[in-house]
Design a protein around this motif. Sequence first.
Motif, PDB file in Angstrom:
ATOM      1  N   SER B 147       6.247  76.462  26.669  1.00 28.35           N
ATOM      2  CA  SER B 147       6.724  77.798  27.029  1.00 28.35           C
ATOM      3  C   SER B 147       8.203  77.973  26.668  1.00 28.35           C
ATOM      4  CB  SER B 147       6.539  78.032  28.529  1.00 28.35           C
ATOM      5  OG  SER B 147       7.363  77.149  29.258  1.00 28.35           O
ATOM      6  N   GLN B 148       8.850  76.870  26.294  1.00 30.61           N
ATOM      7  CA  GLN B 148      10.293  76.908  26.024  1.00 30.61           C
ATOM      8  C   GLN B 148      10.626  77.278  24.583  1.00 30.61           C
ATOM      9  OE1 GLN B 148      12.573  76.507  28.560  1.00 30.61           O
ATOM     10  NE2 GLN B 148      10.676  76.532  29.735  1.00 30.61           N
ATOM     11  N   VAL B 149       9.734  78.003  23.945  1.00 26.55           N
ATOM     12  CA  VAL B 149       9.971  78.368  22.550  1.00 26.55           C
ATOM     13  C   VAL B 149      11.290  79.135  22.410  1.00 26.55           C
ATOM     14  CG1 VAL B 149       9.149  79.886  20.695  1.00 26.55           C
ATOM     15  CG2 VAL B 149       7.548  78.377  21.879  1.00 26.55           C
ATOM     16  N   ALA B 193      10.820  87.617  28.723  1.00 28.13           N
ATOM     17  CA  ALA B 193       9.430  87.772  29.190  1.00 28.13           C
ATOM     18  C   ALA B 193       8.760  86.416  29.436  1.00 28.13           C
ATOM     19  CB  ALA B 193       8.623  88.564  28.175  1.00 28.13           C
ATOM     20  N   GLY B 194       9.416  85.318  29.024  1.00 24.90           N
ATOM     21  CA  GLY B 194       8.805  84.004  29.210  1.00 24.90           C
ATOM     22  C   GLY B 194       7.551  83.837  28.364  1.00 24.90           C
ATOM     23  N   LYS B 199       4.490  84.636  20.652  1.00 21.98           N
ATOM     24  CA  LYS B 199       3.428  85.171  19.785  1.00 21.98           C
ATOM     25  C   LYS B 199       3.265  84.322  18.528  1.00 21.98           C
ATOM     26  CE  LYS B 199       2.784  88.999  22.181  1.00 21.98           C
ATOM     27  NZ  LYS B 199       1.484  89.322  22.775  1.00 21.98           N
ATOM     28  N   PRO B 200       2.070  84.316  17.986  1.00 20.23           N
ATOM     29  CA  PRO B 200       1.855  83.581  16.728  1.00 20.23           C
ATOM     30  C   PRO B 200       2.041  84.472  15.490  1.00 20.23           C
ATOM     31  CG  PRO B 200      -0.244  84.164  17.754  1.00 20.23           C
ATOM     32  CD  PRO B 200       0.822  84.803  18.591  1.00 20.23           C
ATOM     33  N   PHE B 201       2.771  83.957  14.519  1.00 15.48           N
ATOM     34  CA  PHE B 201       3.024  84.683  13.276  1.00 15.48           C
ATOM     35  C   PHE B 201       2.576  83.834  12.097  1.00 15.48           C
ATOM     36  CE2 PHE B 201       6.010  86.096  16.424  1.00 15.48           C
ATOM     37  CZ  PHE B 201       6.080  87.467  16.260  1.00 15.48           C
ATOM     38  N   GLU B 250      -1.468  88.665  29.905  1.00 16.31           N
ATOM     39  CA  GLU B 250      -2.654  88.026  29.351  1.00 16.31           C
ATOM     40  C   GLU B 250      -2.505  87.707  27.866  1.00 16.31           C
ATOM     41  OE1 GLU B 250      -5.598  87.221  31.249  1.00 16.31           O
ATOM     42  OE2 GLU B 250      -3.969  87.470  32.683  1.00 16.31           O
ATOM     43  N   GLY B 251      -1.293  87.896  27.366  1.00 14.25           N
ATOM     44  CA  GLY B 251      -1.133  87.847  25.914  1.00 14.25           C
ATOM     45  C   GLY B 251      -0.924  86.472  25.337  1.00 14.25           C
TER      46      GLY B 251
END
Lengths: 369, 410
Positions: B147-149, B193-194, B199-201, B250-251
């Motif tokens: 989660s620390q991206v 937003a944590g 998101k994946p790109f 939920e994303g």
Amino acid sequence: MIDFELSEEQQMIRDSVGAFAREKIRPAARPADESGAIPAALVSEAWQFGFVSGAIPEKFGGGGDTRSAVTGAIVAEELGFGDISIGLHVLAPRLFAFPIVEMGTDDQRAKYLKRFAGADFAAATAAVMEPRFDYDLSAQHVSAKRDGAGYVLNGGKCYVPLAAESDSMLIYATTDASKGYAGVDGFIVPRTTAGVTISEREKNMGLKALATYELTLKDCHVGADARLGGDKGIDFSRLMCESRVAFAAMGVGVMNAAFEYARDYAKERKAFGVPIATKQAIAFILADMAIEIDAARLLVWEAAYELDKGRDALKASYLAKNYVANSALKVTDNGVQVLGGHGYIREHPVEMWLRNARGFSAIEGIATV
Amino acid sequence: MIDFELEPQILSRLQMFHAVSEHMMRPISRDCDEHEHTKPTQFYESMWSASAAADIQVGNDRSKKADGGAAAAPRRANLMTVLSTEELCWGDAGLYLSTPNSGLGGAAVMAAGTPEQKERFLKRFKEGKPKWGAMAITEPSFGSDSSQVTTTATRDGDHWVINGTKIFCTAGEMAAEKSEGFVVVWATVDKSAGRPGIKPFVVEHNTAGMTVARVENKLGIRASDTAALIFDNCRIPLDALLGSAEVRKEGGFKDVMATFDATRPIVAAMAIGVGRAALDFVRDFLEQQDVAVRYGISPRRLTAVERDFMEMEVQLQAARLLTWRAAWMLDTGKRNSLEASMAKAKAGLAVTLITQKAVELLGPLGYSRKILVEKWMRDAKINDIFEGTQQINMIIIARRILNYSSKELN
């Protein structure tokens, strides 16, 4: 095709036996462990499930069900979850009846099976184990030698459940020591046969509610018709595979009992202001217990599946049973550990499960599916 | 109905994978280990043409369920994947990982992409020259705590602009620079937003601003490249974002987790393949030495070697059954996060120990680089680390069985 789903019937069986184990057997477990006595009413109630009578052919008054080792493993696990001593007592008549159903002659079936179709618990048993450190199923020291028209049995057995109250028992003995499993036969022996001596009840570390006995056989003569399966004999290896699966499945139940109890305790018990389950040191122990239970269950089911397919399950059942012997000890030991000092007190059941689990590596042949 | 039988069609497919292992992987296994960054291009070519026929695919395909395409036939895709993975990693786990395919990048597209994106990004794996897909989550400052991206994706007109550094990207070099592949990069669109902001790109090969900073030197799986990637004002089109840009609870992050549910059983299967390689080797060796393994005798009469061997064998089978169950659950539409982590945790640790024991049982021979057993011990260890370390999987299992949130148990 790979499938891990129980059939609807198996789910029903699991749910009903599981409820009985949780609600009726479990409350009786500690008193039975302390007193060594299992209430007759409880045994009678368990009998109504048809654990024994279900597999007796219809023509002898039984349910005529096709036996399934997988279903048998499911039942055994639930009973083991309730209490393994009580479970072993309840299933003990199978040790005598099921080999006769599966491998007996028509005469033997007709003579011995009717009594298991009735409404009341009918005690019966089998003598497999022998009191030696390197006891080996495939090298039985009890011998059966031809003597005229019949056989003469000599030697000693131990861990014979319910021997003192069983009218008849199946005694496994070597007829040809050069053949390993194939050289072992079963003999139907009435308890009162001359030369049969039943010891005082054994005093064991665990399984204390299960009455077990030593047996001495001294020039014990039986007729040729006592040999299970007649001249054809039996597939002793298969019987022992069925036994390993049943006993191992009960071990999974014992593990699950210890896991549930320790999990619930860890969520309630606080240290340093928080439930101990929120500490990784405890949580990881519980996670490991959960993995071992699922792993053990799947190994047991796989061995049972092999049996149901009619294949040789020696390797699968041997490895699964040894796996359970190790993991049940580890899991129940962890159950005690999670409770800490309280786990050592007989007020909680975890110490009893640890004592019971120790038996898996020592004992063979006292249950079947 | 409980069933442990693999049907003949599956078995014959597995024989094909076994032949690939035996004839294409094993012969170059040692060489690829000794010459870490040399690419076995001929192997890539052969695997690429073979995979067109064999469908060596990794992925959690939820779309088939949604549009009902799979219909009545039971889905076996995940089970087939773990079975074939075991078979190929029996050959060589490093080469398995280096095999040209959509890889973890493809798994992310399958888990999070729209039908249009799946078509656009994945069709290349059925045509042309060998290609690789890769996934980049880990950064220098975190591993398990994904989660620390800190890599960012900032909207700039018709583009997303990616900035940050990613490490431990399997097949990253092949996907980013050495083929017409792509890298799925996890980046945050909103740091405040944590997790939901991650998101994946999809970043296409040779996109300006994406560079391979280095390729790691590793303990094992040396045939597989593990890349560090730098994104410096790397501009990609808006529709390279997989799924929705909207930041919802939920994303995004849930999609990472959905990917793990499918990939953890695969990593477990990788471990099992390596473990089976070691076990088979020891079994053959014992046979040659006339050392019998006597199943069914008194456990008190077993030799230490027999006991060790049986323990290796049953541990491997326990891990295998847990893995099959996790894959079967995915195929039958059941939530399998708990079971996937159980399989991964069990297999990772069991095979680490099995391969160590194999080296031990072979004595001085086991330690020698003349045979592959020491390499398998080194290869095995990665399975106890990547796709979630042993410890992360234990936390996930513990949370599930205790019904704790990540706040309650961390």
